[in-house]
Write an enzyme that holds these catalytic residues in place. Sequence first.
Site, short mmCIF file in Angstrom:
data_model
loop_
_atom_site.label_atom_id
_atom_site.label_comp_id
_atom_site.label_asym_id
_atom_site.label_seq_id
_atom_site.Cartn_x
_atom_site.Cartn_y
_atom_site.Cartn_z
N HIS A 78 -9.05 -3.24 2.39
CA HIS A 78 -10.09 -2.47 3.07
C HIS A 78 -9.82 -0.96 2.94
O HIS A 78 -10.74 -0.18 2.69
CB HIS A 78 -10.17 -2.86 4.54
CG HIS A 78 -10.46 -4.31 4.75
ND1 HIS A 78 -10.33 -4.93 5.98
CD2 HIS A 78 -10.86 -5.28 3.90
CE1 HIS A 78 -10.64 -6.20 5.86
NE2 HIS A 78 -10.96 -6.45 4.60
N HIS A 236 -19.12 -8.01 2.84
CA HIS A 236 -17.69 -7.86 3.10
C HIS A 236 -16.87 -8.26 1.88
O HIS A 236 -15.84 -7.64 1.59
CB HIS A 236 -17.24 -8.69 4.31
CG HIS A 236 -15.77 -8.53 4.56
ND1 HIS A 236 -15.25 -7.44 5.22
CD2 HIS A 236 -14.70 -9.26 4.15
CE1 HIS A 236 -13.94 -7.52 5.22
NE2 HIS A 236 -13.57 -8.63 4.58
N ASP A 240 -13.73 -6.20 -0.33
CA ASP A 240 -12.50 -6.74 -0.91
C ASP A 240 -12.44 -6.49 -2.40
O ASP A 240 -11.39 -6.12 -2.95
CB ASP A 240 -12.40 -8.23 -0.62
CG ASP A 240 -12.21 -8.56 0.85
OD1 ASP A 240 -11.85 -7.65 1.63
OD2 ASP A 240 -12.41 -9.72 1.23
N HIS A 263 -9.58 -12.69 -3.70
CA HIS A 263 -8.49 -11.80 -4.11
C HIS A 263 -7.75 -12.32 -5.34
O HIS A 263 -7.40 -11.54 -6.23
CB HIS A 263 -7.50 -11.62 -2.95
CG HIS A 263 -8.11 -11.04 -1.72
ND1 HIS A 263 -8.67 -9.78 -1.68
CD2 HIS A 263 -8.26 -11.55 -0.47
CE1 HIS A 263 -9.12 -9.53 -0.47
NE2 HIS A 263 -8.89 -10.60 0.28
#
Length: 285
Positions: A78, A236, A240, A263
Amino acid sequence: MQQRTLAKTVSLSGIGLHSGCQVNLKLNPAPAGSGIVFRRTDLPGQPQLAALYSNVTDTRNCTCLGDGKGLAVSTIEHLMAALAVSAVDNALIDVDNQEMPIMDGSALPFYQAIQDAGTTAQNAPRQVLKVLREVSFSDDKGNSASLSPSSEFAVDFEIEFPSKIVGCQRFNHIITPKVFAELVAPCRTFCEKYQVDYLQSVGLIKGGSLENAVVLDGETILNPGGFRVENECVNHKVIDAIGDMYTAGLPLIGRLKASKSGHYHNNMLLKQLFADPANFEIIEG
């Protein structure tokens, strides 16, 4: 364009998502050419870790930097997204815990703090990484991510969840400060209540609450205010992705297309990109 760093030191504090411990953070100006570096001020010698894809050691639930010998800084994505969109090339990040503070679960507190501090030009040309050939990574579960040539940094991200509250969502925009500030930065991490129950049962997310995540329970949003923006969940995921892509070490010029990825896929995609020098070029810009 010249490289940029923070105009002054910025201090923030909050709790770690998994540990529940208080974490103090300082974003410091840094010399040209130093990049984004994390410094563990709570450890002897205050060891440092560069925010590079090659230093990523864990991608379960967050992006974690490590040296393979016990030194680690987790949940950097973030803040990295906020630094990337704010065009901060160089910063020394002091943190007194293994975890970054989760804040409200979004990138907005970091982005606002950086905007309040301002940035300053440095006496060195800015370099960017321009994608020349498409590279991609996918797994056997249908999750995928790719980078392809583009004149700007753009993200095309789609997710699909059984829940009608989330369902199919797509984000497809060039990433500008305006787009990030209005559509992306306020978006919080999200999860199902059963995931929260399980993670807490195994000693994780001790700092998790409705103050720093959107929690879904079937077709109900447990947060009193509901979603902050339309398609908050996929947006959101874009936070990432932007943060993870900045671990390339330079701003990216290319189009990121992602489907139900996370990720792990972002990190593997960067490894694919750097596996062949013909995939990219580094230019001034």
